[in-house]
Design a protein around this motif. Sequence first.
Motif, PDB file in Angstrom:
ATOM      1  N   ALA A 260     -10.275   5.956   5.996  1.00 44.47           N
ATOM      2  CA  ALA A 260      -9.528   6.913   4.930  1.00 44.47           C
ATOM      3  C   ALA A 260      -8.679   6.181   3.934  1.00 44.47           C
ATOM      4  N   PHE A 261      -8.076   5.145   4.748  1.00 44.53           N
ATOM      5  CA  PHE A 261      -7.024   4.309   3.977  1.00 44.53           C
ATOM      6  C   PHE A 261      -7.962   3.508   2.992  1.00 44.53           C
ATOM      7  N   LYS A 262      -8.963   2.925   3.204  1.00 43.70           N
ATOM      8  CA  LYS A 262      -9.546   2.171   2.171  1.00 43.70           C
ATOM      9  C   LYS A 262      -9.968   3.002   1.129  1.00 43.70           C
ATOM     10  N   GLY A 269      -4.365   2.489  -5.303  1.00 44.09           N
ATOM     11  CA  GLY A 269      -4.065   1.067  -5.823  1.00 44.09           C
ATOM     12  C   GLY A 269      -2.890   0.855  -5.136  1.00 44.09           C
ATOM     13  N   ASP A 270      -1.960   0.102  -5.899  1.00 43.58           N
ATOM     14  CA  ASP A 270      -0.925  -0.647  -5.319  1.00 43.58           C
ATOM     15  C   ASP A 270       0.045   0.143  -4.720  1.00 43.58           C
ATOM     16  N   ARG A 271      -0.036   1.655  -5.324  1.00 41.82           N
ATOM     17  CA  ARG A 271       0.846   2.727  -4.646  1.00 41.82           C
ATOM     18  C   ARG A 271       0.658   2.729  -3.277  1.00 41.82           C
ATOM     19  N   LEU A 272      -0.268   2.642  -2.622  1.00 40.41           N
ATOM     20  CA  LEU A 272      -0.482   2.892  -1.274  1.00 40.41           C
ATOM     21  C   LEU A 272      -0.401   1.464  -0.387  1.00 40.41           C
ATOM     22  N   ARG A 273       0.405   1.575   0.723  1.00 39.90           N
ATOM     23  CA  ARG A 273       0.593   0.437   1.718  1.00 39.90           C
ATOM     24  C   ARG A 273       0.558   1.035   2.896  1.00 39.90           C
ATOM     25  N   TYR A 274      -0.029   0.018   3.830  1.00 36.49           N
ATOM     26  CA  TYR A 274       0.026   0.216   5.074  1.00 36.49           C
ATOM     27  C   TYR A 274       1.275  -0.066   5.855  1.00 36.49           C
ATOM     28  N   PHE A 275       1.740   0.790   6.833  1.00 31.42           N
ATOM     29  CA  PHE A 275       2.857   0.808   7.502  1.00 31.42           C
ATOM     30  C   PHE A 275       2.741   0.909   8.757  1.00 31.42           C
ATOM     31  N   GLY A 276       2.613  -0.431   9.526  1.00 35.10           N
ATOM     32  CA  GLY A 276       2.192  -0.675  10.730  1.00 35.10           C
ATOM     33  C   GLY A 276       3.151  -1.137  11.578  1.00 35.10           C
ATOM     34  N   THR A 277       2.957  -1.454  12.939  1.00 35.51           N
ATOM     35  CA  THR A 277       3.937  -2.089  13.922  1.00 35.51           C
ATOM     36  C   THR A 277       4.473  -3.289  13.315  1.00 35.51           C
TER      37      THR A 277
END
Length: 283
Positions: A260-262, A269-277
């Motif tokens: 879903a992230f992809k 686009g650049d508005r979306l960023r992954y927030f991981g450990t």
Amino acid sequence: MLKATALVENKDGHGMTGEHGLSVYIEYGDVKLLLDAGTTDLFAENAKALGVDLENVDIAVLSHAHYDHSGGFACFLKKNQKADLWLQRSCKENCYRQSFNGKKYIGIPKGFLKDQQKRLRFVSGDRMIGPGIWLISHHMDDLAQKGEMAKMYRQEDNMWVFDDFSHEQSLVFETPKGLVIFNSCCHGGPADIIREIVTRPCFENMGVYALVGGFHLKDIMKDTKISDEEKRRRIYSLGQELLSTGCSCFYTGHCTGDEAFKLLKDVLGDRLRYFGTGDFLEI
């Protein structure tokens, strides 16, 4: 200034182990907060590795009554002797989801609410818990329908009811750039949550700068009854809805899922960023 660090999330990162769950350490001016505590005590191990002193946390918040956000709080409350844990009044040990073997318990660890009652601060509805810091409950009309779609239930008076996520709350901060919303799973829908929050009188004329948290899309992507084309259509539609909110950026992970992230990335686009450990954001 607002700074946030994911102490634990589903993926390993920055040399630290992840788990299915979420815990976020937040610094807002001089106030230190802990949002959720993951599934186990792993968040505390990662906090130590990151140089985060849990003893100095001023405020703890439980986003909703599920195990993967509440499991580590017994550990936290033992380490920290000053922070109360803020949660919605409707939080109980009664959350389940449908599994192949019947209804599976997915709630707060049994006995926790009684054992820790002296440290709990229950909220009914919305509450300012510090200057510029808010807990916001959600009341969209279709929440029980969303619970039905997610196959999530609560046990009330020995009866099964679809979960309306009345135990879920957003942690909202006022910043010079606009509101920053933390909602760990967005069971109410990320775009709907943003739209509902900006209608609150307390946020009149304030836009939303960022939404941080899981978007609860993994179940859609795993559902074999939904075609790949329909899954793509739904995720792209959500991306367009998120754009229409005017929110500048989105930090997501946990229950969003890689697929879903992809797809969301195609739209946002650049508005979306992954927030991981171990990931860090500063606003």
